[in-house]
Design an enzyme around this catalytic site. Structure first.
Site, PDB file in Angstrom:
ATOM      1  N   GLY A  98       0.696  -1.243   0.321  1.00  0.00           N
ATOM      2  CA  GLY A  98      -0.070   0.004  -0.121  1.00  0.00           C
ATOM      3  C   GLY A  98       0.889   1.101  -0.098  1.00  0.00           C
ATOM      4  N   CYS A 132      -9.331  20.681  19.710  1.00  0.00           N
ATOM      5  CA  CYS A 132      -8.788  20.587  20.594  1.00  0.00           C
ATOM      6  C   CYS A 132      -8.763  19.757  21.548  1.00  0.00           C
ATOM      7  CB  CYS A 132     -10.783  21.158  20.787  1.00  0.00           C
ATOM      8  SG  CYS A 132     -11.572  22.332  20.527  1.00  0.00           S
ATOM      9  N   GLU A 133      -7.527  19.226  20.432  1.00  0.00           N
ATOM     10  CA  GLU A 133      -6.375  18.476  21.573  1.00  0.00           C
ATOM     11  C   GLU A 133      -4.983  18.521  21.396  1.00  0.00           C
ATOM     12  OE1 GLU A 133      -7.487  14.653  21.643  1.00  0.00           O
ATOM     13  OE2 GLU A 133      -8.975  14.480  20.423  1.00  0.00           O
TER      14      GLU A 133
HETATM   15  N1  LLP Z   1      -1.571  -6.117   3.824  1.00  0.00           N
HETATM   16  C1  LLP Z   1      -2.161  -6.883   5.364  1.00  0.00           C
HETATM   17  C2  LLP Z   1      -3.151  -7.594   5.041  1.00  0.00           C
HETATM   18  C3  LLP Z   1      -2.218  -5.096   5.842  1.00  0.00           C
HETATM   19  O1  LLP Z   1      -2.390  -5.519   7.591  1.00  0.00           O
HETATM   20  C4  LLP Z   1      -1.042  -4.040   5.309  1.00  0.00           C
HETATM   21  C5  LLP Z   1      -1.407  -2.411   6.174  1.00  0.00           C
HETATM   22  C6  LLP Z   1      -0.907  -3.875   3.930  1.00  0.00           C
HETATM   23  C7  LLP Z   1      -1.266  -5.206   3.265  1.00  0.00           C
HETATM   24  C8  LLP Z   1      -0.548  -2.674   3.251  1.00  0.00           C
HETATM   25  O2  LLP Z   1       0.925  -2.305   4.060  1.00  0.00           O
HETATM   26  P1  LLP Z   1       1.807  -1.145   3.590  1.00  0.00           P
HETATM   27  O3  LLP Z   1       1.791  -1.962   2.539  1.00  0.00           O
HETATM   28  O4  LLP Z   1       0.868  -0.228   3.022  1.00  0.00           O
HETATM   29  O5  LLP Z   1       2.492  -1.132   4.610  1.00  0.00           O
HETATM   30  N2  LLP Z   1      -2.102   3.200  10.080  1.00  0.00           N
HETATM   31  C9  LLP Z   1      -0.737   2.744   9.912  1.00  0.00           C
HETATM   32  C10 LLP Z   1      -0.346   2.035   8.164  1.00  0.00           C
HETATM   33  C11 LLP Z   1      -1.585   0.503   9.213  1.00  0.00           C
HETATM   34  C12 LLP Z   1      -1.030  -1.019   8.070  1.00  0.00           C
HETATM   35  C13 LLP Z   1      -2.218  -1.724   8.556  1.00  0.00           C
HETATM   36  N3  LLP Z   1      -1.970  -3.076   7.430  1.00  0.00           N
HETATM   37  C14 LLP Z   1       0.221   4.087   9.347  1.00  0.00           C
HETATM   38  O6  LLP Z   1       0.076   4.899   8.859  1.00  0.00           O
HETATM   39  O7  LLP Z   1       1.543   3.934   9.411  1.00  0.00           O
END
Ligand code: LLP
Length: 421
Positions: free
Chosen positions: A275, A345-346
């Protein structure tokens, strides 16, 4: 690499001067570079071209329809985690045969929809979930394909909130339990056991943890093969880290060089679910300086974006570079330390703390970099703030790809019951 660069001290996105967009779109807004998005996708595809993997872009990073559509048109599949993402994936034109579905808490209704659409497979995270998918598939008279998500118990060396492949995490199934399930697979008469899945965490900047996890998977696969248990796919998840500050993450090439030999040995079809790697540095958040506020101890730069727009600094203490849209002559000279904060407000509502920034004035515009992933997708209406617009640049043109919320959007679904009227 990304397409947000200064020309004559003005920050551009591809061939568009971002200051020109601020004349037409009110801040804050997200801005995406189409070229950067596709470049990152293609870098990954190229690095793995010898095994032709299926890349399933992880929609949770940014599920804007135009972002998904752009990637789907380029050949990407999608990794989803909810009925809502399935809905958007199909709207973006993704073939169900390129959709994989993870999540520890899929509801029966969500499972039903995904079985009915015949997605490539579910990444199954527990035995009760597997039983439910089997039951639903039987009910609607369609076989469902599944991959078991294995929890390989490795330390990815990232923030604990986004570590997912250790046995203390809620994700996946341990090797022994998975082995038992696979041995008993005949019990699940409406399921096809298609593959194995891992996703060990996010913002992982080195190949080491992947190598370790994939090696564990490879020996598990060998064990299954010895028993003539055929598995078609190995999904190695996402998690590839990007540059926010001084990190030196592995490139796609470096990553593939480390893992390809082990992957090739398995002889399986490979799936990747990135992602952040694809969209993280393809987006920024543009915001305006509302006030400069000096207190006896601090210099605050108060901007019109808040933690509701981009929660990463508040939630993970994440670092995002902040650049002015217009650089002044003495840009190299950093001024006093400032806190860049939002209107919420935090006290947790900040984008930077004690950061040396070039001098800024009220009315100046700033760009919060590396905001393409987990930016808008984690945005909320907290404090009744309007979720920002999203804009995409391609070449010398820009397009609104999501309108800013309106005040009506804030109340559209509220209902005041009769007794309060
Ligand atoms: N596949 C699964 C099963 C996942 O749970 C995730 C991300 C991905 C792929 C993609 O991961 P990436 O390539 O984007 O690292 N909100 C957090 C990141 C949470 C990731 C959750 N799962 C942040 O802002 O750092």
């Amino acid at each position: 690499m990304h397409e947000f660069k200064y020309k004559n001290n003005q920050l551009y996105c591809e061939a568009v001067r971002i200051a020109d967009i601020t004349q037409k779109v009110s801040t804050p807004f997200y801005l995406y570079s189409y070229a950067t998005l596709l470049d990152h996708y293609r870098k990954l595809v190229k690095a793995f071209s010898s095994i032709k993997p299926l890349v399933c872009y992880s929609m949770k990073a940014n599920s804007n329809l135009s972002i998904c559509r752009a990637l789907v048109k380029a050949g990407s599949g999608l990794d989803i985690v909810s009925g809502g993402e399935l809905y958007k994936a199909l709207l973006a034109g993704c073939s169900p045969k390129k959709i994989v579905y993870a999540s520890v808490g899929k509801t029966e209704e969500e499972i039903r929809r995904a079985v009915a659409r015949e997605i490539l497979f579910f990444n199954v995270e527990s035995l009760p979930e597997l039983e439910l998918i089997n039951k639903v598939a039987k009910d609607i008279g369609k076989a469902a394909s599944v991959a078991l998500r294995i929890n390989p118990d490795v330390e990815p060396g990232t923030h604990t909130y986004i570590t997912t492949g250790k046995l203390t995490n809620k994700f996946g199934i341990d090797f022994d339990a998975a082995y038992k399930i696979i041995q008993n697979r005949a019990k699940f008469s409406s399921l096809n056991f298609k593959g194995l899945h891992i996703h060990i965490g996010s913002q992982i900047i080195q190949a080491g943890p992947y190598v370790l996890a994939i090696k564990k998977m490879a020996s598990f696969i060998t064990k299954l093969k010895k028993e003539l248990i055929g598995i078609e796919y190995l999904n190695i998840g996402g998690g590839l880290g990007i540059i926010y500050a001084q990190e030196k993450p592995q490139t796609a090439e470096e990553f593939s060089r480390k893992v390809l030999p082990i992957l090739k040995n398995t002889g399986l079809k490979i799936i990747l679910e990135p992602g952040r790697f694809i969209v993280g540095n393809a987006g920024i958040l543009v915001t305006k300086v509302l006030y400069l506020k000096k207190t006896p101890l601090k210099n605050f730069v108060i901007v019109d974006a808040g933690m509701n727009d981009l929660i990463r600094p508040s939630l993970y203490g994440a670092y995002h570079e902040i650049l002015p849209l217009r650089r002044t002559q003495d840009a190299g000279r950093r001024t006093n330390k400032v806190d860049v904060v939002g209107p919420i407000c935090e006290s947790g509502d900040f984008f930077a703390k004690d950061r040396r920034l070039p001098e800024v004035k009220e009315g100046d515009y700033l760009s919060i970099m590396g905001a393409g992933a987990y930016g808008f997708s984690m945005a909320s209406n907290y404090n009744c703030r309007l979720k920002p617009a999203e804009v995409m640049v391609k070449g010398d043109k820009f397009y609104i790809v999501r309108k800013r919320d309106s005040y009506l959007d804030l109340v559209r679904k509220d209902i005041i019951p009769g007794f309060l009227k």
